[in-house]
Design a protein around this motif. Structure first.
Motif, PDB file in Angstrom:
ATOM      1  N   ASN A  96     -30.672  33.304   8.265  1.00 33.73           N
ATOM      2  CA  ASN A  96     -31.486  33.472   9.483  1.00 33.73           C
ATOM      3  C   ASN A  96     -30.781  32.973  10.746  1.00 33.73           C
ATOM      4  O   ASN A  96     -31.422  32.466  11.660  1.00 33.73           O
ATOM      5  N   SER A  97     -29.484  33.111  10.803  1.00 37.24           N
ATOM      6  CA  SER A  97     -28.741  32.690  11.984  1.00 37.24           C
ATOM      7  C   SER A  97     -28.448  33.886  12.878  1.00 37.24           C
ATOM      8  O   SER A  97     -28.004  34.939  12.386  1.00 37.24           O
ATOM      9  N   PRO A  98     -28.673  33.761  14.178  1.00 38.61           N
ATOM     10  CA  PRO A  98     -28.337  34.872  15.079  1.00 38.61           C
ATOM     11  C   PRO A  98     -26.833  35.019  15.308  1.00 38.61           C
ATOM     12  O   PRO A  98     -26.398  36.014  15.890  1.00 38.61           O
ATOM     13  N   TYR A  99     -26.055  34.033  14.859  1.00 36.83           N
ATOM     14  CA  TYR A  99     -24.623  34.040  15.157  1.00 36.83           C
ATOM     15  C   TYR A  99     -23.721  34.119  13.923  1.00 36.83           C
ATOM     16  O   TYR A  99     -22.594  34.594  14.014  1.00 36.83           O
ATOM     17  N   TYR A 100     -24.193  33.639  12.757  1.00 33.04           N
ATOM     18  CA  TYR A 100     -23.309  33.484  11.604  1.00 33.04           C
ATOM     19  C   TYR A 100     -23.852  34.170  10.356  1.00 33.04           C
ATOM     20  O   TYR A 100     -25.074  34.286  10.161  1.00 33.04           O
ATOM     21  N   LEU A 101     -22.912  34.602   9.519  1.00 35.91           N
ATOM     22  CA  LEU A 101     -23.225  35.121   8.192  1.00 35.91           C
ATOM     23  C   LEU A 101     -22.619  34.189   7.144  1.00 35.91           C
ATOM     24  O   LEU A 101     -21.609  33.537   7.402  1.00 35.91           O
ATOM     25  N   PRO A 102     -23.208  34.126   5.943  1.00 37.64           N
ATOM     26  CA  PRO A 102     -22.659  33.246   4.902  1.00 37.64           C
ATOM     27  C   PRO A 102     -21.445  33.871   4.219  1.00 37.64           C
ATOM     28  O   PRO A 102     -21.267  35.088   4.214  1.00 37.64           O
ATOM     29  N   ASN A 103     -20.620  33.020   3.640  1.00 38.46           N
ATOM     30  CA  ASN A 103     -19.493  33.459   2.815  1.00 38.46           C
ATOM     31  C   ASN A 103     -19.559  32.678   1.509  1.00 38.46           C
ATOM     32  O   ASN A 103     -19.076  31.551   1.420  1.00 38.46           O
ATOM     33  N   ASN A 104     -20.161  33.274   0.488  1.00 41.96           N
ATOM     34  CA  ASN A 104     -20.334  32.608  -0.802  1.00 41.96           C
ATOM     35  C   ASN A 104     -19.012  32.311  -1.495  1.00 41.96           C
ATOM     36  O   ASN A 104     -18.950  31.479  -2.406  1.00 41.96           O
ATOM     37  N   ASN A 105     -17.950  32.990  -1.081  1.00 43.63           N
ATOM     38  CA  ASN A 105     -16.642  32.823  -1.729  1.00 43.63           C
ATOM     39  C   ASN A 105     -15.706  31.895  -0.955  1.00 43.63           C
ATOM     40  O   ASN A 105     -14.516  31.852  -1.259  1.00 43.63           O
ATOM     41  N   ILE A 106     -16.232  31.186   0.014  1.00 44.85           N
ATOM     42  CA  ILE A 106     -15.403  30.275   0.801  1.00 44.85           C
ATOM     43  C   ILE A 106     -14.811  29.197  -0.116  1.00 44.85           C
ATOM     44  O   ILE A 106     -15.474  28.719  -1.049  1.00 44.85           O
ATOM     45  N   LYS A 107     -13.554  28.840   0.129  1.00 42.03           N
ATOM     46  CA  LYS A 107     -12.852  27.870  -0.710  1.00 42.03           C
ATOM     47  C   LYS A 107     -12.576  26.584   0.061  1.00 42.03           C
ATOM     48  O   LYS A 107     -12.556  26.589   1.290  1.00 42.03           O
ATOM     49  N   PRO A 108     -12.331  25.489  -0.636  1.00 41.30           N
ATOM     50  CA  PRO A 108     -11.967  24.242   0.050  1.00 41.30           C
ATOM     51  C   PRO A 108     -10.648  24.394   0.813  1.00 41.30           C
ATOM     52  O   PRO A 108      -9.754  25.139   0.410  1.00 41.30           O
ATOM     53  N   GLU A 109     -10.545  23.706   1.925  1.00 36.20           N
ATOM     54  CA  GLU A 109      -9.279  23.599   2.640  1.00 36.20           C
ATOM     55  C   GLU A 109      -8.366  22.638   1.879  1.00 36.20           C
ATOM     56  O   GLU A 109      -8.842  21.671   1.274  1.00 36.20           O
ATOM     57  N   GLU A 110      -7.072  22.889   1.907  1.00 36.00           N
ATOM     58  CA  GLU A 110      -6.128  22.089   1.129  1.00 36.00           C
ATOM     59  C   GLU A 110      -5.028  21.553   2.033  1.00 36.00           C
ATOM     60  O   GLU A 110      -4.659  22.200   3.027  1.00 36.00           O
ATOM     61  N   ALA A 111      -4.488  20.395   1.668  1.00 34.00           N
ATOM     62  CA  ALA A 111      -3.452  19.777   2.496  1.00 34.00           C
ATOM     63  C   ALA A 111      -2.357  19.176   1.629  1.00 34.00           C
ATOM     64  O   ALA A 111      -2.592  18.752   0.485  1.00 34.00           O
ATOM     65  N   LEU A 112      -1.167  19.129   2.213  1.00 34.06           N
ATOM     66  CA  LEU A 112      -0.001  18.506   1.589  1.00 34.06           C
ATOM     67  C   LEU A 112       0.600  17.565   2.608  1.00 34.06           C
ATOM     68  O   LEU A 112       0.853  17.958   3.751  1.00 34.06           O
ATOM     69  N   ASN A 113       0.833  16.306   2.208  1.00 31.89           N
ATOM     70  CA  ASN A 113       1.285  15.295   3.154  1.00 31.89           C
ATOM     71  C   ASN A 113       2.498  14.546   2.615  1.00 31.89           C
ATOM     72  O   ASN A 113       2.542  14.170   1.440  1.00 31.89           O
ATOM     73  N   ASN A 114       3.494  14.318   3.479  1.00 31.33           N
ATOM     74  CA  ASN A 114       4.671  13.523   3.153  1.00 31.33           C
ATOM     75  C   ASN A 114       4.904  12.498   4.260  1.00 31.33           C
ATOM     76  O   ASN A 114       4.669  12.785   5.441  1.00 31.33           O
ATOM     77  N   GLU A 115       5.388  11.315   3.870  1.00 29.98           N
ATOM     78  CA  GLU A 115       5.689  10.275   4.859  1.00 29.98           C
ATOM     79  C   GLU A 115       6.851   9.414   4.389  1.00 29.98           C
ATOM     80  O   GLU A 115       6.948   9.049   3.217  1.00 29.98           O
TER      81      GLU A 115
ATOM     82  N   VAL B 249       0.828  -1.208   0.000  1.00 30.76           N
ATOM     83  CA  VAL B 249       0.000   0.000   0.000  1.00 30.76           C
ATOM     84  C   VAL B 249       0.862   1.259   0.000  1.00 30.76           C
ATOM     85  O   VAL B 249       0.466   2.308  -0.489  1.00 30.76           O
ATOM     86  N   LEU B 250       2.063   1.172   0.555  1.00 24.55           N
ATOM     87  CA  LEU B 250       2.992   2.302   0.647  1.00 24.55           C
ATOM     88  C   LEU B 250       2.396   3.452   1.449  1.00 24.55           C
ATOM     89  O   LEU B 250       2.516   4.627   1.103  1.00 24.55           O
ATOM     90  N   ALA B 251       1.721   3.102   2.535  1.00 28.89           N
ATOM     91  CA  ALA B 251       1.182   4.071   3.489  1.00 28.89           C
ATOM     92  C   ALA B 251       1.130   3.379   4.845  1.00 28.89           C
ATOM     93  O   ALA B 251       1.242   2.150   4.941  1.00 28.89           O
ATOM     94  N   SER B 252       0.969   4.166   5.898  1.00 24.51           N
ATOM     95  CA  SER B 252       0.823   3.597   7.240  1.00 24.51           C
ATOM     96  C   SER B 252      -0.607   3.085   7.399  1.00 24.51           C
ATOM     97  O   SER B 252      -1.559   3.867   7.325  1.00 24.51           O
ATOM     98  N   VAL B 253      -0.739   1.782   7.619  1.00 28.61           N
ATOM     99  CA  VAL B 253      -2.047   1.152   7.721  1.00 28.61           C
ATOM    100  C   VAL B 253      -2.110   0.343   9.008  1.00 28.61           C
ATOM    101  O   VAL B 253      -1.179  -0.402   9.333  1.00 28.61           O
ATOM    102  N   ALA B 254      -3.190   0.504   9.752  1.00 30.40           N
ATOM    103  CA  ALA B 254      -3.438  -0.302  10.946  1.00 30.40           C
ATOM    104  C   ALA B 254      -4.718  -1.093  10.743  1.00 30.40           C
ATOM    105  O   ALA B 254      -5.700  -0.572  10.199  1.00 30.40           O
TER     106      ALA B 254
END
Length: 616
Positions: free
Chosen positions: A413-432, A43-48
């Motif tokens: 209609n949230s008392p706490y939050y506003l929308p963000n139509n321009n929100i982008k996906p979170e991105e990740a980079l991984n090395n092992e 698999v070439l990854a850490s697997v349990a």
């Protein structure tokens, strides 16, 4: 900081072990980390992998307890059975680990959390945990790893009952039959406990409605059906259903919830000498309703998913894979409202897997197109070298992403939050970088990892509106080392792992909260004829609390004992004692007492369980 000298010594020790002993067949573990069966070292990854036999020997009572024994894993509990339990994989919070049941997603699409405590242990045949970026294989959320829970395929009919502390009771029935081309397996269970008071209380404070025990109830049923068609391949149908209720502490609002979760998957696969293919369609629901007051809140995610996947053997050394995936998510039954309540994702992927003599290599690329959020392209690459029959070195590098929730982008209609139509996906980079050694004396593994997440979504306070807006502003990094060993010595079976973690908020240059920098798990087991027993120890170092409490959570060590006795050919007895020393500790804070003492979610204390299993 990580101790580089200690790491060098550990690697040198592994590589210097003599492998000149007589040739012996080493058990080959097969996993489905790349969505087809492979030897674990390919698999070439850490697997349990945790098998049903491991679960039954240790007599675990819930899934978080099972996962907490794995290197690089830490569980943060907000109480006991039925209460929230978050999994941190290599320092990444729960929403960055994709959880599957028979390959079907089971998370809440708004928060990314998974009700781990509501997945019944009696339904589990096997747990596979693949660490690292796996989005090129599985899509969104597979940032820190993937947990695939494969459901029960009991070969014998069995009935079991377990009783324990806090008025705990658990009853399970499982079994199966095979008749020519048809196989059928089933499992069902009932679990209930009065629980305990899950939050620490200030003795100087007034008593409120949260000064009570917090109970839990779970009813569940599932089955696996398969039919082999000589010329057309295999048809399969898998389904799991659970419902129940749990209580928690909240002095002013809802303090209980009802849940109803299910997965169902219809599949077909066919294999020839050079080509295998599979198709599946699945439906699922993850829903809980907050109760305890007149105003009830519903969190509901419904999914439909279709996937086709093929694997072609081009040469004896090279296999090619490819396919497409369609996923639909529906949050319209939730109480929280948004201007968009449904979204689809369409994905294409291709991969190559190479194995020849001493060299292994794989590469997978995938493109996902989520409604409203645009396209996300990810890849995963791995290179391995088999130095001999015992030592395998691996290097893998990959990217991943997590799509924003519809609430982040379109809440209304949230008392706490506003929308963000321009929100982008979170991105990740991984090395092992990893080294595995398998000999007649045991299996040993070292993994060095570096995981970075960019465009992290945080709720930013907007002074003009007085509300919070989800924004891509943060960046975190997680580096560490994991050392694991399973071996026999002095007549005992030993399983040990130690993890070192450096998890940092790159924006503030501070340690991420709730992550211990050192973790240690050790299990000692032995069988004497019809009797077997195991003792395990878990140590977690101190760690910072969330910034709001600006404090430190103390380190702790707990010991658990399990034993089994085969009384008759078809009757066995089981026992488990958790937290033998009755250690008081907590992994998440809740506030301060008037004295200044930090309060948190209580541990269960010393608990006892005894049970019996009858096969027929």
């Amino acid at each position: 900081m990580l101790n580089k000298t200690a790491l060098g010594v550990a690697i040198s020790a592994v590589l210097s072990i003599s492998v000149s002993a007589a040739e012996q067949t080493i058990e080959k573990i097969t996993v489905t980390a790349n969505k087809f069966e492979q030897p674990i070292n390919d698999v070439l990854a850490s697997v349990a992998v945790i098998e049903r036999a491991d679960i039954e020997k240790a007599n675990y009572r819930d899934l978080p307890a099972i996962l907490n024994t794995i290197a690089g894993i830490d569980i943060v509990r907000n109480g006991g059975l039925g209460q929230k339990a978050d999994i941190f994989v290599r320092g990444a919070s729960a929403k960055y680990t994709l959880v599957l049941v028979d390959g079907v997603r089971v998370s809440d699409a708004s928060s990314g959390s998974v009700s781990l405590t509501n997945i019944p242990v009696n339904s589990i045949e096997r747990v596979e945990l693949i660490k690292g970026a796996r989005a090129a294989i599985y899509g969104s959320d597979a940032v820190a790893g993937v947990i695939n829970i494969i459901t029960r395929k009991a070969s014998n009919n069995s009935l079991s009952a377990t009783l324990g502390s806090h008025s705990y009771s658990n009853y399970q029935l499982a079994g199966g039959l095979v008749k020519e081309a048809l196989s059928f397996n089933y499992n069902l269970g009932y679990e209930e406990t009065d629980g305990f008071d899950v939050t620490g209380k200030d003795p100087a404070a007034e008593y409120t409605k949260d000064h009570d025990d917090d109970g839990y109830k779970n009813k569940n049923i599932g089955f696996n059906l398969a039919y082999e068609l000589a010329e057309l391949g295999q048809l399969s149908l898998q389904s799991q259903y659970s419902e129940g209720e749990a209580q928690y502490d909240n002095a002013w609002g809802n303090d209980a919830y009802d849940f109803e979760n299910y997965t169902a998957k219809l599949g077909w696969n066919k294999a020839s000498d050079i080509y295998s293919q599979s198709t599946s369609v699945s439906v699922s629901q993850e829903e809980n309703t907050q109760t305890g007051t007149d105003v009830q809140q519903v969190y509901s995610t419904e999914r439909v998913e279709f996937e086709y996947r093929g694997l072609y053997t081009l040469t004896e050394e090279l296999e090619l894979s490819g396919g497409f995936n369609y996923l639909s998510e529906d949050l319209s039954n939730s109480s929280a409202t948004s201007s968009e309540e449904k979204r689809d994702n369409k994905a294409l992927f291709i991969g190559a897997f190479y194995s020849h003599n001493k060299w292994l290599a794989n590469a997978v690329v995938r493109t996902d197109d989520y409604d409203f959020h645009g396209r996300a392209n990810t890849y995963s690459t791995g290179l391995g070298y088999k130095a001999n029959n015992y030592v395998t070195l691996r290097l893998n590098h990959g990217t991943a992403f997590r799509a924003p929730s519809l609430i982040n982008a379109f809440v209304t209609n949230s008392p706490y939050y506003l929308p963000n139509n321009n929100i982008k996906p979170e991105e990740a980079l991984n090395n092992e970088l990893g080294i595995t050694l398998e000999t007649q004396w045991g299996r040993y593994d070292i993994a060095i990892f570096d995981n970075r997440i960019n465009n992290l979504i945080s709720n930013n306070y907007d002074a003009d509106s007085g509300k919070y807006i989800a924004t891509n502003i943060d960046k975190v990094s997680m580096q560490g080392i994991e050392l694991s060993a399973e071996f026999s010595a002095l007549g005992f079976e030993h399983s040990v792992n130690v993890s070192f973690l450096d998890a940092t908020d790159e924006k503030t240059n501070t340690d991420l909260p709730r992550r211990p920098s050192e973790s240690f798990n050790y299990q000692l087991a032995k069988s004497w004829g019809d009797f077997d027993a195991s003792l395990d120890m878990q140590y977690r170092s101190s760690r910072p609390s969330i910034a709001y409490y600006d404090s430190e959570l103390a380190d702790y060590t707990v010991f658990n004992l399990a034993a089994n006795y085969q009384l008759l050919d078809n009757l066995s007895l089981a026992a488990r004692i958790e937290n033998i020393t009755d250690k008081e500790y907590f992994t998440a804070a809740t506030g301060f007492a008037a004295s200044g003492e930090l309060l948190g979610y209580n541990s269960a204390g010393r608990t006892f369980f005894v049970g019996a299993n009858y096969q027929f």
